[in-house]
Design a protein around this motif. Structure first.
Motif, PDB file in Angstrom:
ATOM      1  N   LEU A 246       0.115  11.936  -7.716  1.00 37.57           N
ATOM      2  CA  LEU A 246      -0.223  11.076  -8.866  1.00 37.57           C
ATOM      3  C   LEU A 246      -0.760   9.778  -8.437  1.00 37.57           C
ATOM      4  CD1 LEU A 246       2.679  12.348 -10.909  1.00 37.57           C
ATOM      5  CD2 LEU A 246       0.381  12.855 -11.444  1.00 37.57           C
ATOM      6  N   SER A 247       0.061   9.177  -7.490  1.00 38.97           N
ATOM      7  CA  SER A 247      -0.420   8.020  -6.987  1.00 38.97           C
ATOM      8  C   SER A 247      -1.882   7.952  -6.509  1.00 38.97           C
ATOM      9  CB  SER A 247       0.538   7.544  -6.066  1.00 38.97           C
ATOM     10  OG  SER A 247       0.406   6.298  -5.556  1.00 38.97           O
ATOM     11  N   ILE A 248      -2.286   8.849  -5.967  1.00 34.24           N
ATOM     12  CA  ILE A 248      -3.742   8.795  -5.388  1.00 34.24           C
ATOM     13  C   ILE A 248      -4.707   9.024  -6.583  1.00 34.24           C
ATOM     14  CG2 ILE A 248      -5.491  10.316  -4.165  1.00 34.24           C
ATOM     15  CD1 ILE A 248      -3.254  10.730  -2.100  1.00 34.24           C
TER      16      ILE A 248
ATOM     17  N   THR B 222      13.876  19.394  -2.206  1.00 38.68           N
ATOM     18  CA  THR B 222      13.496  18.988  -3.542  1.00 38.68           C
ATOM     19  C   THR B 222      12.897  17.420  -3.226  1.00 38.68           C
ATOM     20  OG1 THR B 222      15.688  19.594  -4.640  1.00 38.68           O
ATOM     21  CG2 THR B 222      14.520  17.947  -5.632  1.00 38.68           C
ATOM     22  N   ARG B 223      13.500  16.632  -2.532  1.00 33.48           N
ATOM     23  CA  ARG B 223      12.917  15.342  -2.246  1.00 33.48           C
ATOM     24  C   ARG B 223      11.427  15.491  -1.429  1.00 33.48           C
ATOM     25  NH1 ARG B 223      13.798  11.996   1.563  1.00 33.48           N
ATOM     26  NH2 ARG B 223      13.385  10.274  -0.034  1.00 33.48           N
ATOM     27  N   THR B 224      11.133  16.571  -0.620  1.00 36.20           N
ATOM     28  CA  THR B 224       9.733  16.810  -0.179  1.00 36.20           C
ATOM     29  C   THR B 224       8.823  16.927  -1.232  1.00 36.20           C
ATOM     30  OG1 THR B 224      10.807  17.448   1.962  1.00 36.20           O
ATOM     31  CG2 THR B 224       8.465  18.121   1.619  1.00 36.20           C
ATOM     32  N   PHE B 225       9.145  17.902  -2.215  1.00 35.27           N
ATOM     33  CA  PHE B 225       8.451  18.251  -3.425  1.00 35.27           C
ATOM     34  C   PHE B 225       8.236  17.180  -4.210  1.00 35.27           C
ATOM     35  CE2 PHE B 225       8.097  19.508  -7.739  1.00 35.27           C
ATOM     36  CZ  PHE B 225       7.094  20.024  -7.806  1.00 35.27           C
ATOM     37  N   LEU B 226       9.154  16.278  -4.533  1.00 35.65           N
ATOM     38  CA  LEU B 226       8.888  15.106  -5.353  1.00 35.65           C
ATOM     39  C   LEU B 226       7.991  13.936  -4.690  1.00 35.65           C
ATOM     40  CD1 LEU B 226      12.542  14.575  -6.901  1.00 35.65           C
ATOM     41  CD2 LEU B 226      10.422  15.291  -8.160  1.00 35.65           C
ATOM     42  N   ILE B 227       8.317  13.866  -3.439  1.00 39.74           N
ATOM     43  CA  ILE B 227       7.347  12.907  -2.778  1.00 39.74           C
ATOM     44  C   ILE B 227       5.969  13.355  -2.583  1.00 39.74           C
ATOM     45  CG2 ILE B 227       6.825  12.024  -0.391  1.00 39.74           C
ATOM     46  CD1 ILE B 227      10.030  11.907  -0.204  1.00 39.74           C
ATOM     47  N   ARG B 228       5.772  14.852  -2.505  1.00 41.38           N
ATOM     48  CA  ARG B 228       4.306  15.108  -2.381  1.00 41.38           C
ATOM     49  C   ARG B 228       3.833  15.099  -3.553  1.00 41.38           C
ATOM     50  NH1 ARG B 228       5.536  19.924  -0.103  1.00 41.38           N
ATOM     51  NH2 ARG B 228       6.049  20.823  -2.158  1.00 41.38           N
ATOM     52  N   GLU B 229       4.407  15.243  -4.874  1.00 44.54           N
ATOM     53  CA  GLU B 229       3.884  15.399  -6.113  1.00 44.54           C
ATOM     54  C   GLU B 229       3.573  13.997  -6.385  1.00 44.54           C
ATOM     55  OE1 GLU B 229       2.495  18.013  -7.554  1.00 44.54           O
ATOM     56  OE2 GLU B 229       3.256  19.161  -5.744  1.00 44.54           O
ATOM     57  N   THR B 230       4.502  12.983  -6.281  1.00 40.92           N
ATOM     58  CA  THR B 230       4.278  11.772  -6.637  1.00 40.92           C
ATOM     59  C   THR B 230       3.156  11.006  -5.909  1.00 40.92           C
ATOM     60  OG1 THR B 230       5.873  10.804  -5.308  1.00 40.92           O
ATOM     61  CG2 THR B 230       6.630  11.244  -7.690  1.00 40.92           C
TER      62      THR B 230
ATOM     63  N   ASP C 160       0.901  -1.375  -0.020  1.00 39.50           N
ATOM     64  CA  ASP C 160      -0.060  -0.050   0.051  1.00 39.50           C
ATOM     65  C   ASP C 160       0.885   1.174   0.064  1.00 39.50           C
ATOM     66  OD1 ASP C 160      -2.503  -1.360  -0.045  1.00 39.50           O
ATOM     67  OD2 ASP C 160      -2.182  -1.605   2.197  1.00 39.50           O
ATOM     68  N   ARG C 161       1.948   1.328  -0.349  1.00 39.97           N
ATOM     69  CA  ARG C 161       2.895   2.475  -0.302  1.00 39.97           C
ATOM     70  C   ARG C 161       2.797   3.273  -1.512  1.00 39.97           C
ATOM     71  NH1 ARG C 161       6.377   4.046   3.210  1.00 39.97           N
ATOM     72  NH2 ARG C 161       8.045   5.223   2.508  1.00 39.97           N
ATOM     73  N   ARG C 162       2.449   4.538  -1.057  1.00 41.49           N
ATOM     74  CA  ARG C 162       2.343   5.570  -2.228  1.00 41.49           C
ATOM     75  C   ARG C 162       3.600   6.593  -2.561  1.00 41.49           C
ATOM     76  NH1 ARG C 162      -3.533   7.534   0.077  1.00 41.49           N
ATOM     77  NH2 ARG C 162      -4.611   6.245  -0.807  1.00 41.49           N
ATOM     78  N   ASP C 163       4.602   6.049  -2.014  1.00 40.98           N
ATOM     79  CA  ASP C 163       5.786   6.756  -1.846  1.00 40.98           C
ATOM     80  C   ASP C 163       6.848   6.148  -3.165  1.00 40.98           C
ATOM     81  OD1 ASP C 163       8.195   8.097  -1.898  1.00 40.98           O
ATOM     82  OD2 ASP C 163       8.705   7.674   0.111  1.00 40.98           O
ATOM     83  N   TRP C 164       6.627   6.728  -4.554  1.00 36.53           N
ATOM     84  CA  TRP C 164       7.338   6.150  -5.570  1.00 36.53           C
ATOM     85  C   TRP C 164       8.859   6.226  -5.559  1.00 36.53           C
ATOM     86  CZ3 TRP C 164       3.779   7.999 -10.183  1.00 36.53           C
ATOM     87  CH2 TRP C 164       2.806   7.482 -10.125  1.00 36.53           C
TER      88      TRP C 164
END
Length: 106
Positions: A84-86, A73-81, A31-35
């Protein structure tokens, strides 16, 4: 040779994170949403390899990975992915619902 080292360091800085955070993540958690889990695991492997050869360079990578620019940068990428995953999950649910109701007639 120097350019390839710079590219490797830039890649590690972009994908790396603190070591305890990487080791606490399962790569194929259902169930991981973190790409970024897989790139984080790769970065951790690179860090461990570099750290075995040169602990001083390994410490530099850890320090560089915790700079505000890399963390932001990592925080932004995690938030946006995650967004997208949702959206992808919602689309799959709609397609599955459409398949069951319209095609199979449930």
């Amino acid at each position: 040779m120097l350019q390839s080292r710079a590219v490797v360091i830039a890649l590690i800085l972009l994908l790396s994170t603190t070591l305890p955070e990487v080791h606490s993540k399962a790569i194929f958690e259902r169930d991981r949403r973190d790409w970024l889990v897989i790139p984080d695991a790769i970065a951790a492997y690179i860090y461990e390899t570099v750290n075995k050869m040169s602990p001083k360079v390994g410490q530099f990578l850890v320090d560089a990975a915790q700079t505000p620019a890399v963390v932001a940068t990592r925080t932004f990428l995690i938030r946006e992915t995650t967004k997208l995953s949702i959206l992808a999950e919602q689309l799959m649910e709609k397609i599955k619902n459409l398949w069951y109701t319209k095609v199979l007639g449930y």
